[in-house]
Scaffold this motif. Structure first.
Motif, PDB file in Angstrom:
ATOM      1  N   THR A 109       0.720  -1.366   0.073  1.00 27.79           N
ATOM      2  CA  THR A 109      -0.075  -0.167  -0.019  1.00 27.79           C
ATOM      3  C   THR A 109       0.683   1.281  -0.054  1.00 27.79           C
ATOM      4  OG1 THR A 109      -1.630   1.077   1.374  1.00 27.79           O
ATOM      5  CG2 THR A 109      -0.134   0.004   2.498  1.00 27.79           C
ATOM      6  N   THR A 110       0.051   2.538  -0.384  1.00 28.78           N
ATOM      7  CA  THR A 110       0.979   3.654  -0.111  1.00 28.78           C
ATOM      8  C   THR A 110       0.601   4.163   1.299  1.00 28.78           C
ATOM      9  OG1 THR A 110      -1.214   4.732  -0.947  1.00 28.78           O
ATOM     10  CG2 THR A 110       0.389   4.274  -2.592  1.00 28.78           C
ATOM     11  N   GLU A 111       0.075   3.688   1.941  1.00 24.60           N
ATOM     12  CA  GLU A 111      -0.311   4.266   3.427  1.00 24.60           C
ATOM     13  C   GLU A 111       1.123   3.717   4.131  1.00 24.60           C
ATOM     14  OE1 GLU A 111      -2.987   5.752   4.758  1.00 24.60           O
ATOM     15  OE2 GLU A 111      -4.083   5.434   3.091  1.00 24.60           O
ATOM     16  N   SER A 112       1.738   5.127   4.399  1.00 26.16           N
ATOM     17  CA  SER A 112       3.099   5.081   5.199  1.00 26.16           C
ATOM     18  C   SER A 112       3.286   5.491   6.686  1.00 26.16           C
ATOM     19  CB  SER A 112       4.110   5.637   4.256  1.00 26.16           C
ATOM     20  OG  SER A 112       3.933   7.084   3.914  1.00 26.16           O
ATOM     21  N   GLU A 113       2.014   5.947   7.055  1.00 29.48           N
ATOM     22  CA  GLU A 113       1.969   6.212   8.333  1.00 29.48           C
ATOM     23  C   GLU A 113       2.163   5.147   9.251  1.00 29.48           C
ATOM     24  OE1 GLU A 113      -1.122   9.102   9.273  1.00 29.48           O
ATOM     25  OE2 GLU A 113      -0.737  10.180   7.142  1.00 29.48           O
ATOM     26  N   HIS A 114       3.163   5.382  10.458  1.00 28.71           N
ATOM     27  CA  HIS A 114       3.132   4.291  11.204  1.00 28.71           C
ATOM     28  C   HIS A 114       1.869   3.987  12.020  1.00 28.71           C
ATOM     29  CE1 HIS A 114       5.461   2.056  14.582  1.00 28.71           C
ATOM     30  NE2 HIS A 114       4.648   2.589  15.397  1.00 28.71           N
ATOM     31  N   HIS A 115       0.939   4.606  12.473  1.00 25.49           N
ATOM     32  CA  HIS A 115      -0.328   4.284  12.907  1.00 25.49           C
ATOM     33  C   HIS A 115      -1.296   3.230  12.048  1.00 25.49           C
ATOM     34  CE1 HIS A 115      -2.209   7.561  10.974  1.00 25.49           C
ATOM     35  NE2 HIS A 115      -3.241   7.032  11.070  1.00 25.49           N
ATOM     36  N   ILE A 165       5.358  -0.820   1.555  1.00 24.84           N
ATOM     37  CA  ILE A 165       4.873   0.418   1.087  1.00 24.84           C
ATOM     38  C   ILE A 165       5.443   0.611  -0.295  1.00 24.84           C
ATOM     39  CG2 ILE A 165       5.380   3.057   1.559  1.00 24.84           C
ATOM     40  CD1 ILE A 165       5.694   2.140   4.069  1.00 24.84           C
ATOM     41  N   LYS A 166       4.324   1.179  -1.366  1.00 27.48           N
ATOM     42  CA  LYS A 166       4.331   1.528  -2.417  1.00 27.48           C
ATOM     43  C   LYS A 166       5.314   2.646  -2.545  1.00 27.48           C
ATOM     44  CE  LYS A 166      -0.032  -0.507  -4.014  1.00 27.48           C
ATOM     45  NZ  LYS A 166      -1.335  -0.220  -4.395  1.00 27.48           N
ATOM     46  N   PRO A 167       6.174   2.878  -3.583  1.00 28.41           N
ATOM     47  CA  PRO A 167       6.470   2.041  -4.457  1.00 28.41           C
ATOM     48  C   PRO A 167       7.781   1.148  -3.960  1.00 28.41           C
ATOM     49  CG  PRO A 167       7.582   4.275  -4.957  1.00 28.41           C
ATOM     50  CD  PRO A 167       6.527   4.343  -3.658  1.00 28.41           C
TER      51      PRO A 167
END
Length: 132
Positions: free
Chosen positions: A87-93, A108-110
């Motif tokens: 996914t592009t969701e890169s936030e720690h939470h 995490i994409k890319p």
């Protein structure tokens, strides 16, 4: 080995499926979490083996990836399915939420094919030699 690739982007499904094919997987694809549940239910109804791995995008219409993970984990007969969020969701939470819901790993994409293979090696789904 078999994998289920779940992403609303046809291009991303092809990229992930291609990487998995290079690592020796056969793949089936779904465009959202609901369609992926339909795939699993169909395999189960026909008495076929479930995939060894599900690569799950987070942001999708109909049913998102987190909802898919929760649904899979709620079914005892599917609990052995290894799931990796891609996914592009890169936030720690977000990572914490996915892992708490039952995902095993998070990409995490890319990403590169080598990074993808590294994650699968951590999960014990490919050997280190597959990366060479």
């Amino acid at each position: 080995m078999h994998a289920l690739v779940i992403d609303d982007s046809r291009a991303m499904r092809r990229i992930v499926s291609g990487i998995l094919a290079d690592l020796g997987f056969t793949t089936v694809e779904a465009s959202d979490g609901r369609a992926a549940l339909d795939v699993l239910e169909g395999l189960e109804a026909r008495g076929e083996a479930l995939p060894d791995l599900a690569c799950v995008d987070w942001n999708m219409p109909v049913m998102d990836g987190l909802q898919f993970v929760v649904q899979v984990r709620s079914r005892r007969e599917w609990r052995d399915l290894t799931m990796m969020m891609v996914t592009t969701e890169s936030e720690h939470h977000q990572l914490v939420r996915a892992l708490a819901a039952g995902a095993h790993e998070y990409m995490i994409k890319p990403f590169t094919a080598d990074a993808f293979a590294d994650k699968l090696a951590l999960l014990g789904l490919v050997g280190i030699e597959a990366r060479s």
